[in-house]
Scaffold this motif. Structure first.
Motif, PDB file in Angstrom:
ATOM      1  N   VAL A   1      30.269 -15.577  70.168  1.00 46.32           N
ATOM      2  CA  VAL A   1      30.826 -14.292  70.577  1.00 46.32           C
ATOM      3  C   VAL A   1      29.932 -13.181  70.040  1.00 46.32           C
ATOM      4  O   VAL A   1      29.073 -13.396  69.185  1.00 46.32           O
ATOM      5  CB  VAL A   1      32.265 -14.100  70.047  1.00 46.32           C
ATOM      6  CG1 VAL A   1      33.191 -15.158  70.627  1.00 46.32           C
ATOM      7  CG2 VAL A   1      32.301 -14.131  68.524  1.00 46.32           C
ATOM      8  N   ARG A   2      30.158 -11.977  70.532  1.00 51.14           N
ATOM      9  CA  ARG A   2      29.418 -10.834  70.011  1.00 51.14           C
ATOM     10  C   ARG A   2      29.928 -10.485  68.620  1.00 51.14           C
ATOM     11  O   ARG A   2      31.108 -10.711  68.301  1.00 51.14           O
ATOM     12  CB  ARG A   2      29.575  -9.634  70.935  1.00 51.14           C
ATOM     13  CG  ARG A   2      29.012  -9.843  72.326  1.00 51.14           C
ATOM     14  CD  ARG A   2      29.290  -8.633  73.200  1.00 51.14           C
ATOM     15  NE  ARG A   2      30.714  -8.275  73.191  1.00 51.14           N
ATOM     16  CZ  ARG A   2      31.211  -7.200  73.782  1.00 51.14           C
ATOM     17  NH1 ARG A   2      30.398  -6.362  74.409  1.00 51.14           N
ATOM     18  NH2 ARG A   2      32.506  -6.959  73.739  1.00 51.14           N
TER      19      ARG A   2
ATOM     20  N   ASP B   1      33.153  -8.492  68.631  1.00 51.40           N
ATOM     21  CA  ASP B   1      34.331  -9.273  68.991  1.00 51.40           C
ATOM     22  C   ASP B   1      34.823 -10.097  67.808  1.00 51.40           C
ATOM     23  O   ASP B   1      36.029 -10.243  67.588  1.00 51.40           O
ATOM     24  CB  ASP B   1      34.024 -10.197  70.167  1.00 51.40           C
ATOM     25  CG  ASP B   1      33.864  -9.441  71.478  1.00 51.40           C
ATOM     26  OD1 ASP B   1      34.545  -8.415  71.648  1.00 51.40           O
ATOM     27  OD2 ASP B   1      33.055  -9.867  72.320  1.00 51.40           O
TER      28      ASP B   1
ATOM     29  N   SER C   1      36.314  -6.886  77.963  1.00 48.36           N
ATOM     30  CA  SER C   1      36.404  -7.367  79.341  1.00 48.36           C
ATOM     31  C   SER C   1      37.744  -7.002  79.960  1.00 48.36           C
ATOM     32  O   SER C   1      37.832  -6.702  81.146  1.00 48.36           O
ATOM     33  CB  SER C   1      36.204  -8.882  79.371  1.00 48.36           C
ATOM     34  OG  SER C   1      34.918  -9.220  78.904  1.00 48.36           O
TER      35      SER C   1
ATOM     36  N   TRP D   1      38.163 -11.758  75.606  1.00 53.92           N
ATOM     37  CA  TRP D   1      37.875 -10.724  74.641  1.00 53.92           C
ATOM     38  C   TRP D   1      38.284  -9.346  75.159  1.00 53.92           C
ATOM     39  O   TRP D   1      38.586  -9.131  76.313  1.00 53.92           O
ATOM     40  CB  TRP D   1      36.415 -10.766  74.173  1.00 53.92           C
ATOM     41  CG  TRP D   1      36.127 -12.102  73.543  1.00 53.92           C
ATOM     42  CD1 TRP D   1      35.530 -13.163  74.142  1.00 53.92           C
ATOM     43  CD2 TRP D   1      36.501 -12.538  72.231  1.00 53.92           C
ATOM     44  NE1 TRP D   1      35.494 -14.233  73.280  1.00 53.92           N
ATOM     45  CE2 TRP D   1      36.057 -13.884  72.100  1.00 53.92           C
ATOM     46  CE3 TRP D   1      37.126 -11.936  71.142  1.00 53.92           C
ATOM     47  CZ2 TRP D   1      36.247 -14.619  70.936  1.00 53.92           C
ATOM     48  CZ3 TRP D   1      37.308 -12.666  69.988  1.00 53.92           C
ATOM     49  CH2 TRP D   1      36.870 -13.980  69.888  1.00 53.92           C
ATOM     50  N   PHE D   2      38.290  -8.414  74.243  1.00 53.32           N
ATOM     51  CA  PHE D   2      38.972  -7.143  74.450  1.00 53.32           C
ATOM     52  C   PHE D   2      38.281  -6.235  75.473  1.00 53.32           C
ATOM     53  O   PHE D   2      38.923  -5.675  76.348  1.00 53.32           O
ATOM     54  CB  PHE D   2      39.092  -6.417  73.103  1.00 53.32           C
ATOM     55  CG  PHE D   2      39.792  -7.245  72.065  1.00 53.32           C
ATOM     56  CD1 PHE D   2      41.173  -7.268  71.995  1.00 53.32           C
ATOM     57  CD2 PHE D   2      39.074  -8.028  71.169  1.00 53.32           C
ATOM     58  CE1 PHE D   2      41.836  -8.026  71.046  1.00 53.32           C
ATOM     59  CE2 PHE D   2      39.728  -8.796  70.222  1.00 53.32           C
ATOM     60  CZ  PHE D   2      41.102  -8.789  70.154  1.00 53.32           C
TER      61      PHE D   2
ATOM     62  N   SER E   1      28.808 -15.475  65.681  1.00 53.91           N
ATOM     63  CA  SER E   1      27.946 -14.552  66.427  1.00 53.91           C
ATOM     64  C   SER E   1      26.477 -14.860  66.144  1.00 53.91           C
ATOM     65  O   SER E   1      25.595 -14.149  66.628  1.00 53.91           O
ATOM     66  CB  SER E   1      28.260 -13.103  66.020  1.00 53.91           C
ATOM     67  OG  SER E   1      28.017 -12.915  64.629  1.00 53.91           O
TER      68      SER E   1
ATOM     69  N   ALA F   1      38.413  -9.844  66.058  1.00 54.32           N
ATOM     70  CA  ALA F   1      39.307 -10.996  66.182  1.00 54.32           C
ATOM     71  C   ALA F   1      39.651 -11.639  64.847  1.00 54.32           C
ATOM     72  O   ALA F   1      40.747 -12.185  64.688  1.00 54.32           O
ATOM     73  CB  ALA F   1      38.660 -12.033  67.107  1.00 54.32           C
TER      74      ALA F   1
END
Length: 414
Positions: free
Chosen positions: A295-296, A299, A61, A58-59, A330, A303
């Motif tokens: 995922v959050r 995110d 990170s 993910w972005f 999520s 995405a």
């Protein structure tokens, strides 16, 4: 011959290590260097950086590790300039690997992508980078060469997925599997992912689902399969904390294991798993499975516009059908996990349908020999690019699928 290999995840490290073995069988004095992990080191590669320890997703990170990534790009470029490898092989891990490919091409070094990222599923615009920076794409899935060709990539060949090679050569601990089978009760395997962040995000939902299913089916046992001992310790903490919050629900009969994933998949009746290449192993065992990827919310919002494929799971993509119910979410979908597992465990006909569909796909899709075919293609390219993209005539040209002891559907998960 010198070859630089870049792999950034545990699965990629394993695929890269097997490729090193295959290449060394053909070129015994070949030298290997690059980025990877312990499997590559065991195979004889001299790592310039343990990239597997930096596996991110993910972005956000990526942005948090941007300084390290820039340093690794510079380090790779110096290697290409000073050591001048004959080839650069990339294994999955898009992002950093695009930059490594860019620097290799700038130095005039051939670039090969083994187990390429699933651009057809998301980020399809990145195919431009393949056209510019990759000489030969060694595709894992049968439809990928046509997809690349339609987008102007001249050299893409299907070699198959290396995961099937690893499954064919894998030895299981029969003492462990026999002890598990001796319990005589249904077993649900929980596979929370190979990355620490995956474990932290997904395991709480999986544990809540276990508690809910235990309330309905107290006879069911649960086993969490962790990648290594550090993850096992972390999983114990997550399980204890999650169960404290499950007021009014029984504590499930749950054990946590490290490095026992193949054995647990073999003996389990059903599974809940985080999305990844492990789905191919679940398919090989015809194990009815629900796929989760938590995922959050931010995110998922970012995405969603980029996701183009119908499914996130390799098995479903191969089948072009949802053989494994999947949830990219999520939200807490523990109720859905329970619903599917309870149906399979309680309805023999539903279980038979699920196992039969997976066994049928296994017969058509599981083609071993990908690593050997990839090694042959790389070496052929270095001799003559035209030879590398010609129809494969090597010793592993057969399209016959893999054969397991559990090949018959009735025997697979009876």
């Amino acid at each position: 011959m010198k070859i630089f290999i870049s792999a950034g995840e545990p699965s990629g490290d394993l695929h890269a290590a097997n490729l090193i073995h295959a290449l060394r069988e053909r070129v015994p004095d070949a030298e290997f260097t690059g980025y990877g992990g312990p499997k590559m080191t065991e195979a004889g590669a001299k790592l310039k950086y343990p990239l597997v320890n930096l596996a991110v997703m993910w972005f956000l990170s990526v942005f948090q590790n941007i300084v390290t990534f820039v340093r690794l790009i510079v380090l790779a470029d110096r290697c290409f300039r000073d050591e001048r490898p004959d080839a650069v092989v990339l294994v999955d891990y898009p992002g950093l690997n695009w930059w490594i490919a860019r620097r290799a091409k700038a130095r005039g070094i051939p670039v090969f992508y083994f187990v390429p990222p699933q651009l057809w599923a998301w980020a399809g615009w990145r195919v431009k980078k393949v056209r510019e920076f990759v000489d030969l794409v060694l595709c894992s899935l049968p439809f990928e060469p046509a997809w690349y060709a339609e987008r102007g990539v001249k050299h893409a060949v299907h070699v198959g997925h290396p995961y099937f090679d690893e499954l064919q050569d894998r030895d299981l601990d029969e003492t462990f599997t026999t002890a598990q089978e001796a319990h005589g009760r249904p077993l649900l395997a929980i596979l929370p992912g190979s990355r620490t962040l995956e474990l932290k995000r997904n395991l709480p939902i999986l544990v809540r689902a276990a508690a809910k299913l235990a309330a309905k089916r107290p006879d069911v046992r649960f086993a969490v399969a962790c990648l290594h001992e550090k993850h096992r310790v972390l999983a114990e903490e997550i399980v204890a904390e999650t169960l404290q919050g499950c007021s009014g629900l029984p504590s499930p009969d749950l054990e946590i294991y490290a490095a026992r994933t193949p054995e647990l998949i073999r003996v389990a009746d059903v599974a809940w798993s985080v999305s990844g290449s492990v789905s191919l192993e679940l398919m090989m065992e015809a194990l009815p499975t629900v796929i989760l990827y938590k995922v959050r919310p931010i995110d998922l919002v970012i995405a969603r516009p980029f996701i183009k494929a119908k499914y996130i799971t390799l098995v479903n993509l191969l089948a072009d059908a949802e053989l494994m119910p999947e949830y990219l979410t999520s939200q807490d979908v523990s109720d859905e996990l329970v619903r599917h597992a309870e149906r399979w465990l309680s309805d023999p006909e539903a279980m038979a349908r699920a196992t039969s569909a997976l066994a049928a796909l296994r017969y058509t899709a599981a083609r071993p020999g990908a690593t050997s075919r990839a090694a042959d293609r790389i070496l052929a390219w270095l001799r003559d690019p035209a030879e590398a993209v010609a129809p494969y005539r090597g010793p592993h040209a057969s399209s016959r699928p893999i054969s397991l002891e559990s090949a018959d559907v009735d025997d697979a998960k009876a």
